[in-house]
Design an enzyme around this catalytic site. Structure first.
Site, PDB file in Angstrom:
ATOM      1  N   ALA A  37       0.831  -1.204   0.000  1.00 36.71           N
ATOM      2  CA  ALA A  37       0.000   0.000   0.000  1.00 36.71           C
ATOM      3  C   ALA A  37       0.862   1.250   0.000  1.00 36.71           C
ATOM      4  CB  ALA A  37      -0.927  -0.007   1.212  1.00 36.71           C
ATOM      5  N   TYR A  38       1.934   1.202   0.779  1.00 37.59           N
ATOM      6  CA  TYR A  38       2.835   2.355   0.865  1.00 37.59           C
ATOM      7  C   TYR A  38       3.457   2.659  -0.491  1.00 37.59           C
ATOM      8  CZ  TYR A  38       6.942   5.129   2.090  1.00 37.59           C
ATOM      9  OH  TYR A  38       7.905   6.108   2.138  1.00 37.59           O
ATOM     10  N   PHE A  39       3.992   1.650  -1.163  1.00 41.34           N
ATOM     11  CA  PHE A  39       4.645   1.897  -2.439  1.00 41.34           C
ATOM     12  C   PHE A  39       3.648   2.263  -3.536  1.00 41.34           C
ATOM     13  CE2 PHE A  39       8.228  -0.477  -0.469  1.00 41.34           C
ATOM     14  CZ  PHE A  39       9.158   0.550  -0.578  1.00 41.34           C
TER      15      PHE A  39
END
Length: 199
Positions: free
Chosen positions: A153-155
């Site tokens: 999700a972060y990337f």
């Protein structure tokens, strides 16, 4: 760009490269507006800068919320009259795989990492357009440079932030406002000031 007496707003300034940038800008004579969602770390940054002869003030707001983002910018405008440089550093990074992540965590990642940056770019960008000058820098990380498997999700949000920065630059470039995405790494400080020298 000579940053002396420039007003620099840094979101997520309580730690990491946000804090390092706040301290480096202060050393170079800039006026620092530090933002974070919690006063715990960011007020330490401000105290340190002011004790060392710099000028800084903290603003505690959640930039992922439109009301918070607008209140932040209005307060800085009231205090200093302008914003010359915006550094988007605020982010969240839950260590949960995509298959196990619940909807709340997914939305919070996107809300902070993309929506927060969008709200800041939009409001500050309008101010800089009226000023006829300004620089916006978003600190991003690229997928593929880590083997971490629980940061999908972060990337995904970082890829979106990079593209958002490119599109905002297309809209603002003709008004002498530059928008960059800079890799958030151990070389971030050098890259940021190198870009400012060219801006």
């Amino acid at each position: 760009m000579d940053v002396k007496n420039k007003v620099v707003l840094i979101t997520g300034a309580g730690k990491g490269n946000g804090r390092k940038l706040a301290e480096e800008f202060a050393k170079r004579g800039a006026i620092i507006a530090t933002n974070d969602i919690s006063p715990m770390n960011v007020e330490d940054v401000v105290d340190s800068i002011n004790k060392n002869g710099g000028k800084a003030k903290s603003y505690i707001e959640d930039v992922a919320k439109k009301v918070g983002a607008q209140a932040l910018i209005k307060s800085i405008e009231d205090d200093f009259g302008k914003i010359d440089i915006l550094i988007n550093h605020a982010s969240v990074r839950p260590h949960v795989s995509l298959l196990k992540m619940d909807e709340w965590d997914w939305h919070r990642v996107l809300d902070v990492n993309i929506t927060g940056a969008f709200l800041m770019m939009q409001s500050v960008g309008r101010m800089m357009k009226a000023q006829g000058s300004g620089v916006i820098i978003s600190l991003v990380e690229e997928a593929g440079k880590t083997s971490e498997k629980e940061a999908g999700a972060y990337f995904a949000s970082q890829a979106g932030l990079r593209e958002l920065s490119e599109q905002m630059n297309l809209e603002l470039n003709s008004y002498h406002v530059k928008v960059f995405a800079v890799e958030n790494s151990e070389h971030t400080i050098e890259k940021v000031f190198s870009l400012l020298e060219e801006a």
